[in-house]
Design a protein around this motif. Structure first.
Motif, PDB file in Angstrom:
ATOM      1  N   ILE A  29     -61.450   9.844 -14.862  1.00 12.58           N
ATOM      2  CA  ILE A  29     -61.743   9.103 -13.619  1.00 12.58           C
ATOM      3  C   ILE A  29     -63.144   8.498 -13.691  1.00 12.58           C
ATOM      4  CG2 ILE A  29     -62.522  11.166 -12.321  1.00 12.58           C
ATOM      5  CD1 ILE A  29     -61.538   9.872  -9.830  1.00 12.58           C
ATOM      6  N   GLN A  32     -63.109   5.364 -15.880  1.00 14.67           N
ATOM      7  CA  GLN A  32     -62.501   4.183 -15.272  1.00 14.67           C
ATOM      8  C   GLN A  32     -63.277   3.657 -14.073  1.00 14.67           C
ATOM      9  OE1 GLN A  32     -58.129   4.182 -14.902  1.00 14.67           O
ATOM     10  NE2 GLN A  32     -58.208   6.171 -15.894  1.00 14.67           N
ATOM     11  N   SER A  33     -63.803   4.589 -13.265  1.00 12.03           N
ATOM     12  CA  SER A  33     -64.421   4.124 -12.012  1.00 12.03           C
ATOM     13  C   SER A  33     -65.850   3.638 -12.194  1.00 12.03           C
ATOM     14  CB  SER A  33     -64.482   5.235 -10.962  1.00 12.03           C
ATOM     15  OG  SER A  33     -63.429   6.083 -11.065  1.00 12.03           O
ATOM     16  N   LEU A  37     -67.475   0.553 -10.139  1.00  5.72           N
ATOM     17  CA  LEU A  37     -68.341   0.811  -8.996  1.00  5.72           C
ATOM     18  C   LEU A  37     -69.769   0.327  -9.248  1.00  5.72           C
ATOM     19  CD1 LEU A  37     -67.056   4.339  -7.911  1.00  5.72           C
ATOM     20  CD2 LEU A  37     -66.497   2.107  -6.961  1.00  5.72           C
ATOM     21  N   PHE A  44     -63.201  -0.044  -2.951  1.00  2.60           N
ATOM     22  CA  PHE A  44     -62.559   0.714  -4.030  1.00  2.60           C
ATOM     23  C   PHE A  44     -61.665   1.808  -3.457  1.00  2.60           C
ATOM     24  CE2 PHE A  44     -62.535   4.338  -6.922  1.00  2.60           C
ATOM     25  CZ  PHE A  44     -62.254   3.751  -8.144  1.00  2.60           C
ATOM     26  N   GLY A  46     -59.693   5.123  -4.971  1.00  7.52           N
ATOM     27  CA  GLY A  46     -59.426   5.977  -6.140  1.00  7.52           C
ATOM     28  C   GLY A  46     -58.474   7.093  -5.742  1.00  7.52           C
ATOM     29  N   LYS A  54     -64.542  13.709  -9.678  1.00  3.11           N
ATOM     30  CA  LYS A  54     -64.662  12.632  -8.688  1.00  3.11           C
ATOM     31  C   LYS A  54     -66.101  12.415  -8.222  1.00  3.11           C
ATOM     32  CE  LYS A  54     -62.005  14.021  -5.530  1.00  3.11           C
ATOM     33  NZ  LYS A  54     -61.926  14.262  -4.102  1.00  3.11           N
ATOM     34  N   ALA A  57     -67.997  10.491 -10.437  1.00  2.00           N
ATOM     35  CA  ALA A  57     -67.395   9.158 -10.563  1.00  2.00           C
ATOM     36  C   ALA A  57     -67.990   8.206  -9.525  1.00  2.00           C
ATOM     37  CB  ALA A  57     -65.881   9.239 -10.407  1.00  2.00           C
ATOM     38  N   PHE A  58     -68.228   8.707  -8.315  1.00  2.00           N
ATOM     39  CA  PHE A  58     -68.885   7.807  -7.349  1.00  2.00           C
ATOM     40  C   PHE A  58     -70.385   8.059  -7.273  1.00  2.00           C
ATOM     41  CE2 PHE A  58     -67.294  11.228  -4.415  1.00  2.00           C
ATOM     42  CZ  PHE A  58     -68.493  11.625  -3.841  1.00  2.00           C
ATOM     43  N   TRP A 182     -65.841   2.910  -0.494  1.00  2.00           N
ATOM     44  CA  TRP A 182     -65.134   3.524  -1.618  1.00  2.00           C
ATOM     45  C   TRP A 182     -64.349   4.713  -1.066  1.00  2.00           C
ATOM     46  CZ3 TRP A 182     -70.021   4.230  -5.239  1.00  2.00           C
ATOM     47  CH2 TRP A 182     -70.558   2.964  -5.517  1.00  2.00           C
ATOM     48  N   PHE A 184     -61.699   7.861  -1.700  1.00  2.00           N
ATOM     49  CA  PHE A 184     -61.036   8.738  -2.669  1.00  2.00           C
ATOM     50  C   PHE A 184     -60.061   9.638  -1.929  1.00  2.00           C
ATOM     51  CE2 PHE A 184     -64.783   7.416  -4.842  1.00  2.00           C
ATOM     52  CZ  PHE A 184     -64.411   7.345  -6.180  1.00  2.00           C
ATOM     53  N   LEU A 206     -57.586   2.324  -8.288  1.00  2.00           N
ATOM     54  CA  LEU A 206     -57.371   3.071  -9.530  1.00  2.00           C
ATOM     55  C   LEU A 206     -56.589   4.336  -9.236  1.00  2.00           C
ATOM     56  CD1 LEU A 206     -60.739   3.002 -11.519  1.00  2.00           C
ATOM     57  CD2 LEU A 206     -58.610   1.843 -12.053  1.00  2.00           C
TER      58      LEU A 206
END
Ligand code: AMP
Length: 643
Positions: A29, A32-33, A37, A44, A46, A54, A57-58, A182, A184, A206
């Motif tokens: 993750i 890809q993110s 971002l 976004f 996710g 996660k 990821a952000f 964003w 999730f 995603l």
């Protein structure tokens, strides 16, 4: 060599900090993110499970996008519970520890608001908050969100599930229109879609894994028992997994307390976590669990939500959750950060339909598992102990001084006698308890009547399958995965032609598709294992029906005692490997391979409409704690039943 996080566009200061946390390569993750971002120009969505990385990821892109020279809130992260809020804030503080002037504040209910207000006043760039407390602070005009550029809605499905939709609306209305959002979420019910539509402008979407699919590292199993045998079944599962480190989920606070008290009384290292405990008590329980000073955490859904404890080996659903989608959150407590885990459901036969619904939702098949016999448990415990004794680190220096006296104490005993005594110290407790232990599965069979699940009859295969007996089992150190390979290699058939595998002690049952059964017989004509002829029979031909033969098998072994020749070299038994050894990944691979990943929307089970705020127990700002004061755990969950 360039660090892979650097390649994704993360700056040195942050890379060094995550390296210290042991992050060597980005999780899928993150891979890809992060690049998406980092552009900072997109909304976004996710779709990702908890435990997949996660937060970084952000979090990592946020740290790159924020101007830390400016002491004003530029990012707001909303999440459903206090625990998650603290966890995210803590992670962000760790990620940004080398970034000059970076300030992160956690804002959540159930804690001193004055302290939080003070931190905000001192100047922060990132606010991590639960919605209720955030709204409170906004209401006091104690925060200015006019510089917010990024809003993260984490575990969006849970926030909606907990009734935070109105609060989120109110909070977002205080942030600038041109901010990027964003979102999730572990699942994508229609309500989350609606939120995405409402607040976002052509979001980049995603999906990590298949929609609504559970973590691939988690195997799902269920045991059918009669209601009155539930607690005994729980104990048996725990006893069969000496290294278990598990979260046991109950529906109500009362059940949680009850199960924990019984376990403690029975000598287990357990404790309860629920909303009636004070924050301090909850923190204490969690700390013990995190530090592994406790083996079994008995929790309610809300109390355990967002808990990130690594290396949880099992999640046990002592009762199934009221809401289907809570299952994903429960099982997500295990199989984190690339580890494998097992999610177990203890159900009665009437709940089989729910298992089938869960299978559709997570797109994975559950394995029907058989509770080990008392004999199996004793054996497993014994060899776990033997394994531990064999591997224990000896402090030569310290122990040396006592050795002469110890030797003296034992001088009248042979080596064998000493070993027997050490083994018996711990083992007697299990022997005593299990000497007359009933077959809980057989009891479940009674409950089901003559027919098992999916019309399968005892001793006969499922529809289209032939059920076979094989004279090898777990005492031969076979896991299900091993057995699957063994069958495929010798029978010269593909894995998908093999159905259920019931691994027993000295023998096992397995199913193969009817049209390959002859081939399997042929393939096994002259196969040996450890110098022994491997025998395959049609289940029932030998009189080893699951009802009769199995127990007879147990009886034979019991009379043979623990020194029986079949376990020769028993020290090599895989004691101490927790639940992992019997349930190999090979097993799950096979099962998943045979199924298409059903992308059930899952939204149909939820109904957020028409629930007023009052219905949910007043203000939600207490994060997980306060909410539990409401009806969800009070045993009146029926109103929200979604099965
Ligand atoms: P999260 O989904 O953010 O709650 O992360 C789950 C767990 O994985 C946490 O314990 C993180 O510290 C850990 N984690 C996140 N990213 C990585 C990574 N790239 N490498 C190793 N561990 C990670």
């Amino acid at each position: 060599m360039t660090n892979p996080f650097q390649l994704l566009g993360i700056s040195d200061d942050v890379v060094n900090a995550v390296k210290e946390l042991g992050f060597e390569t980005p999780t899928p993750i993150q891979e890809q993110s992060i690049p998406v971002l980092l552009e900072g120009t997109n909304d976004f969505v996710g779709l990702a499970q908890t435990g997949t990385g996660k937060t970084a990821a952000f979090g990592l892109p946020l740290l790159e996008l924020i101007d830390f020279k400016v002491n004003k809130p530029q990012a707001l992260i909303l999440c459903p519970t206090r625990e998650l809020c603290l966890q995210i804030a803590n992670d962000l503080k760790n990620f940004s520890k080398n970034v000059a002037n970076a300030h992160v504040v956690a804002v959540y209910g159930g804690a001193n608001i004055m302290q939080q207000l003070r931190e905000i006043r001192q100047g922060v760039q990132i606010v991590v908050a639960t919605p209720g407390r955030m709204l409170d602070i906004i209401g006091r005009k104690a925060i200015d969100f006019s510089n917010v550029k990024y809003v993260v809605l984490d575990e969006a499905d849970e926030m909606l599930n907990m009734g935070f939709q109105d609060d989120i609306n109110d909070i977002l209305s205080t942030t600038p229109d041109d901010k990027k959002t964003w979102l999730f979420s572990a699942t994508m019910p229609a309500e989350v879609r609606r939120i995405a539509k409402k607040y976002m402008n052509e979001p980049v979407e995603l999906t990590m894994g298949t929609k609504n699919t559970g973590n691939v590292n988690i195997e799902h199993e269920y045991y059918i028992v009669r209601a009155r045998d539930k607690y005994a079944a729980l104990k048996r599962i725990v006893d069969f997994n000496p290294e278990i480190f598990a979260v046991v989920f109950c529906k109500t606070k009362l059940d949680t307390q009850d199960v924990a008290e019984h376990l403690i009384k029975d000598g287990y290292n357990a404790d309860a976590l629920h909303g009636d405990l004070s924050q301090q008590q909850r923190d204490k329980v969690m700390q013990r669990f995190r530090e592994r000073n406790m083996q079994l955490l008995i929790a309610t859904d809300v109390a355990a939500r967002g808990i990130d404890v690594n290396n949880v080996t099992h999640v046990i659903n002592y009762s199934l959750p009221d809401e289907i989608e809570s299952y994903t959150h429960r099982s997500g407590r295990t199989g984190r950060a690339g580890k494998t885990g097992i999610s177990i459901c203890i159900i009665n036969s009437k709940e089989l339909g729910k298992i089938r619904q869960l299978e559709r939702i997570i797109g994975k098949q559950f394995t029907k598992a058989e509770l080990p016999t008392g004999f199996d448990v004793c054996e497993k415990q014994l060899f776990s102990l033997v394994h531990k004794v064999h591997n224990v680190e000896v402090n030569e220096e310290q122990i040396d001084q006592y050795i002469p006296r110890i030797m003296d104490e034992f001088k009248d005993l042979s080596k064998e006698d000493v070993i027997k005594r050490f083994a018996s110290l711990e083992f007697n407790r299990f022997l005593e308890y299990y000497s007359k232990a009933p077959d809980l599965n057989a009891a479940a069979g009674d409950d089901r009547g003559e027919r098992g699940e999916r019309g399968e009859r005892r001793g006969r295969g499922s529809e289209g399958y032939t059920r076979l007996f094989i004279n090898l089992g777990s005492v031969d150190e076979f896991t299900r995965g091993d057995m699957l390979s063994f069958i495929c290699n010798n029978g010269k058939i593909a894995g998908k032609s093999v159905g259920k595998i019931d691994l027993k002690g000295v023998f096992s049952f397995f199913e193969v598709e009817d049209d390959v059964a002859d081939k399997v017989f042929e393939g096994f004509k002259s196969v040996e294992f450890n110098g022994r002829q491997v025998r395959i029979e049609k289940s029932g031909d030998s009189g080893r029906g699951e009802g009769a033969g199995e127990r007879r098998g147990g009886g034979e072994r019991r009379s043979g005692g623990f020194g029986g020749e079949r376990r020769g070299g028993g020290g090599g038994y895989r004691g101490g490997s927790g639940g992992g050894d019997r349930r190999s990944s090979g097993g799950s691979g096979r099962r998943e391979g045979g199924r298409s990943e059903g992308g059930n929307a899952g939204g149909g089970f939820r109904d957020f409409s028409g629930r007023s705020r009052d219905e949910k127990g007043g203000s939600r700002e207490g994060g997980s704690g306060r909410r539990e004061g409401g009806s969800r755990e009070g045993g009146s969950g029926e109103r929200r039943k979604k099965w």
